[in-house]
Write a protein that holds these residues in place. Structure first.
Motif, mmCIF file in Angstrom:
data_model
loop_
_atom_site.group_PDB
_atom_site.id
_atom_site.type_symbol
_atom_site.label_atom_id
_atom_site.label_comp_id
_atom_site.label_asym_id
_atom_site.label_seq_id
_atom_site.Cartn_x
_atom_site.Cartn_y
_atom_site.Cartn_z
ATOM 1 N N ALA A 7 0.825 -1.208 0.000
ATOM 2 C CA ALA A 7 0.000 0.000 0.000
ATOM 3 C C ALA A 7 0.857 1.254 0.000
ATOM 4 C CB ALA A 7 -0.928 -0.002 1.214
ATOM 5 N N SER A 8 1.923 1.253 0.790
ATOM 6 C CA SER A 8 2.788 2.428 0.856
ATOM 7 C C SER A 8 3.439 2.697 -0.492
ATOM 8 C CB SER A 8 3.858 2.232 1.935
ATOM 9 O OG SER A 8 3.273 2.159 3.209
ATOM 10 N N ARG A 9 3.942 1.663 -1.137
ATOM 11 C CA ARG A 9 4.557 1.838 -2.446
ATOM 12 C C ARG A 9 3.525 2.276 -3.476
ATOM 13 N NH1 ARG A 9 8.544 -2.930 -4.150
ATOM 14 N NH2 ARG A 9 8.690 -1.518 -5.919
ATOM 15 N N HIS A 10 2.332 1.679 -3.408
ATOM 16 C CA HIS A 10 1.289 2.062 -4.341
ATOM 17 C C HIS A 10 0.894 3.518 -4.166
ATOM 18 C CE1 HIS A 10 0.573 -1.889 -6.055
ATOM 19 N NE2 HIS A 10 -0.390 -1.366 -6.790
ATOM 20 N N GLU A 11 0.808 3.968 -2.915
ATOM 21 C CA GLU A 11 0.447 5.366 -2.681
ATOM 22 C C GLU A 11 1.438 6.298 -3.365
ATOM 23 O OE1 GLU A 11 -0.176 6.556 1.330
ATOM 24 O OE2 GLU A 11 -1.641 4.969 1.704
ATOM 25 N N THR A 12 2.718 5.978 -3.264
ATOM 26 C CA THR A 12 3.730 6.826 -3.884
ATOM 27 C C THR A 12 3.577 6.838 -5.396
ATOM 28 O OG1 THR A 12 5.267 6.363 -2.073
ATOM 29 C CG2 THR A 12 6.211 7.220 -4.112
ATOM 30 N N VAL A 13 3.418 5.678 -6.002
ATOM 31 C CA VAL A 13 3.266 5.592 -7.451
ATOM 32 C C VAL A 13 2.007 6.322 -7.910
ATOM 33 C CG1 VAL A 13 2.880 4.007 -9.381
ATOM 34 C CG2 VAL A 13 4.599 3.466 -7.633
ATOM 35 N N LEU A 14 0.917 6.152 -7.175
ATOM 36 C CA LEU A 14 -0.334 6.800 -7.551
ATOM 37 C C LEU A 14 -0.250 8.314 -7.389
ATOM 38 C CD1 LEU A 14 -2.846 4.287 -5.934
ATOM 39 C CD2 LEU A 14 -2.424 4.606 -8.380
ATOM 40 N N ALA A 15 0.413 8.782 -6.337
ATOM 41 C CA ALA A 15 0.613 10.220 -6.173
ATOM 42 C C ALA A 15 1.442 10.776 -7.318
ATOM 43 C CB ALA A 15 1.278 10.515 -4.834
ATOM 44 N N HIS A 16 2.488 10.049 -7.705
ATOM 45 C CA HIS A 16 3.307 10.491 -8.833
ATOM 46 C C HIS A 16 2.460 10.572 -10.106
ATOM 47 C CE1 HIS A 16 7.298 8.979 -6.868
ATOM 48 N NE2 HIS A 16 6.829 10.090 -6.318
ATOM 49 N N ARG A 17 1.619 9.590 -10.316
ATOM 50 C CA ARG A 17 0.755 9.585 -11.495
ATOM 51 C C ARG A 17 -0.130 10.831 -11.509
ATOM 52 N NH1 ARG A 17 -3.190 4.585 -11.786
ATOM 53 N NH2 ARG A 17 -1.170 3.508 -11.705
ATOM 54 N N ALA A 18 -0.691 11.174 -10.341
ATOM 55 C CA ALA A 18 -1.569 12.344 -10.259
ATOM 56 C C ALA A 18 -0.797 13.637 -10.480
ATOM 57 C CB ALA A 18 -2.262 12.368 -8.900
ATOM 58 N N PHE A 19 0.395 13.758 -9.883
ATOM 59 C CA PHE A 19 1.180 14.976 -10.061
ATOM 60 C C PHE A 19 1.600 15.152 -11.517
ATOM 61 C CE2 PHE A 19 2.449 14.463 -5.409
ATOM 62 C CZ PHE A 19 1.592 15.460 -4.968
ATOM 63 N N ARG A 20 1.993 14.065 -12.143
ATOM 64 C CA ARG A 20 2.410 14.141 -13.544
ATOM 65 C C ARG A 20 1.240 14.611 -14.413
ATOM 66 N NH1 ARG A 20 3.399 9.228 -14.067
ATOM 67 N NH2 ARG A 20 5.621 9.067 -13.655
ATOM 68 N N ARG A 21 0.081 14.024 -14.192
ATOM 69 C CA ARG A 21 -1.091 14.397 -14.987
ATOM 70 C C ARG A 21 -1.512 15.833 -14.690
ATOM 71 N NH1 ARG A 21 -5.519 12.430 -17.703
ATOM 72 N NH2 ARG A 21 -7.501 13.485 -17.282
ATOM 73 N N ASP A 145 14.117 -2.803 -0.522
ATOM 74 C CA ASP A 145 15.178 -3.717 -0.102
ATOM 75 C C ASP A 145 15.807 -3.313 1.230
ATOM 76 O OD1 ASP A 145 14.867 -5.299 -2.330
ATOM 77 O OD2 ASP A 145 16.489 -4.342 -3.458
ATOM 78 N N HIS A 146 15.715 -2.030 1.600
ATOM 79 C CA HIS A 146 16.445 -1.539 2.766
ATOM 80 C C HIS A 146 15.559 -1.081 3.913
ATOM 81 C CE1 HIS A 146 19.641 -1.433 -0.293
ATOM 82 N NE2 HIS A 146 20.464 -1.553 0.723
ATOM 83 N N LEU A 147 14.257 -1.068 3.721
ATOM 84 C CA LEU A 147 13.335 -0.726 4.798
ATOM 85 C C LEU A 147 12.436 -1.922 5.073
ATOM 86 C CD1 LEU A 147 14.162 2.217 3.799
ATOM 87 C CD2 LEU A 147 11.957 2.923 4.727
ATOM 88 N N ALA A 148 12.319 -2.262 6.358
ATOM 89 C CA ALA A 148 11.417 -3.339 6.746
ATOM 90 C C ALA A 148 9.972 -2.857 6.646
ATOM 91 C CB ALA A 148 11.719 -3.783 8.173
ATOM 92 N N ALA A 149 9.049 -3.815 6.631
ATOM 93 C CA ALA A 149 7.639 -3.465 6.487
ATOM 94 C C ALA A 149 7.178 -2.518 7.589
ATOM 95 C CB ALA A 149 6.784 -4.733 6.486
ATOM 96 N N HIS A 150 7.635 -2.763 8.829
ATOM 97 C CA HIS A 150 7.175 -1.899 9.917
ATOM 98 C C HIS A 150 7.740 -0.481 9.776
ATOM 99 C CE1 HIS A 150 11.137 -3.020 11.623
ATOM 100 N NE2 HIS A 150 11.038 -1.885 12.297
ATOM 101 N N GLU A 151 8.888 -0.338 9.113
ATOM 102 C CA GLU A 151 9.447 0.999 8.891
ATOM 103 C C GLU A 151 8.655 1.744 7.821
ATOM 104 O OE1 GLU A 151 14.119 0.757 9.909
ATOM 105 O OE2 GLU A 151 13.470 -0.483 8.220
ATOM 106 N N TRP A 152 8.251 1.033 6.765
ATOM 107 C CA TRP A 152 7.363 1.649 5.775
ATOM 108 C C TRP A 152 6.071 2.101 6.449
ATOM 109 C CZ3 TRP A 152 7.946 3.198 0.887
ATOM 110 C CH2 TRP A 152 9.010 2.695 0.146
ATOM 111 N N GLN A 153 5.528 1.248 7.340
ATOM 112 C CA GLN A 153 4.299 1.609 8.035
ATOM 113 C C GLN A 153 4.508 2.863 8.891
ATOM 114 O OE1 GLN A 153 3.502 -2.674 9.455
ATOM 115 N NE2 GLN A 153 1.484 -1.720 9.465
ATOM 116 N N ALA A 154 5.665 2.937 9.555
ATOM 117 C CA ALA A 154 5.947 4.091 10.403
ATOM 118 C C ALA A 154 6.066 5.369 9.577
ATOM 119 C CB ALA A 154 7.223 3.848 11.206
#
Length: 213
Positions: A7-21, A145-154
């Motif tokens: 979800a965290s990665r998707h949010e970033t990609v989706l935000a980028h998509r919106a900003f680009r558009r 690769d360098h952040l654990a799931a709980h760090e992405w959540q944080a």
């Protein structure tokens, strides 16, 4: 990969998509405004300022919360992270150029002032597109690769905690406007129950006008 991490990665990609558009749409719509249309200019100026606030907030969170962690952990990817940070600085410069050009156009609606603003927006869009394409392609896999799931959540929790309603709903509107059903379900599933319920009840009207299809 956990649901929260996806979800965290998707949010970033989706935000980028919106900003680009949004940056492309704003440039096209401002270019179409004729001299002597002050109400139209004022309305588009409001949307442009909302876009700038949202983008600056998105990048500011990365500058504070993501780049320092990655630089401390990924020696082999440090050049990429530093390039991302440098691109943020270039983007900040393009936003400043828009800040300089916008008031003159709103005040006069003159063709020359409009064209200066459009040129600044076109340059901004080009820099933005280059940056988010590389971030989506190269930086996000490195971060995973360098952040654990709980760090992405944080990190995600810190971002959301900074957003009080209605800014939270504006943020979700940015992320979800051009998402498909599966993407929307994934992002909303990991929200706190209160925020998820709030989105379903009142969030839809908060979708910013500057990114609506």
């Amino acid at each position: 990969m956990t649901t929260a991490l996806r979800a965290s990665r998707h949010e970033t990609v989706l935000a980028h998509r919106a900003f680009r558009r949004a940056s492309a749409l704003l440039a096209a719509r401002i270019a179409a405004v004729e001299p002597g249309q002050p109400r139209r200019a004022a309305a588009l100026a409001g949307r442009l300022r909302a876009y700038q606030r949202a983008l600056r907030g998105h990048q500011g969170c990365q500058d504070r919360l993501l780049w320092p962690v990655l630089l401390a952990r990924c020696d082999l990817g440090a050049d990429l992270v530093l390039r991302m940070r440098a691109q943020h600085e270039r983007l900040a410069g393009t936003l400043t150029a828009i800040d300089v050009a916008l008031p003159g156009w709103v005040a006069t609606t003159a063709e020359d002032d409009r064209d200066r603003l459009v040129a600044a927006l076109v340059e901004h869009h080009a820099v933005l597109a280059e940056h988010v394409d590389e971030e989506d392609r190269d930086l996000l896999p490195l971060a995973a690769d360098h952040l654990a799931a709980h760090e992405w959540q944080a990190l995600r929790a810190q971002l959301l905690a900074r957003l009080r309603r209605p800014r939270l709903f504006t943020y979700l509107g940015i992320v979800l406007t051009h998402a498909d059903r599966a993407e929307r379900r994934l992002v909303l599933a990991t929200l706190p129950r209160r925020d998820r319920l709030g989105w379903y009840l009142v969030g839809k009207p908060w979708r910013p006008r500057w990114i609506r299809p």
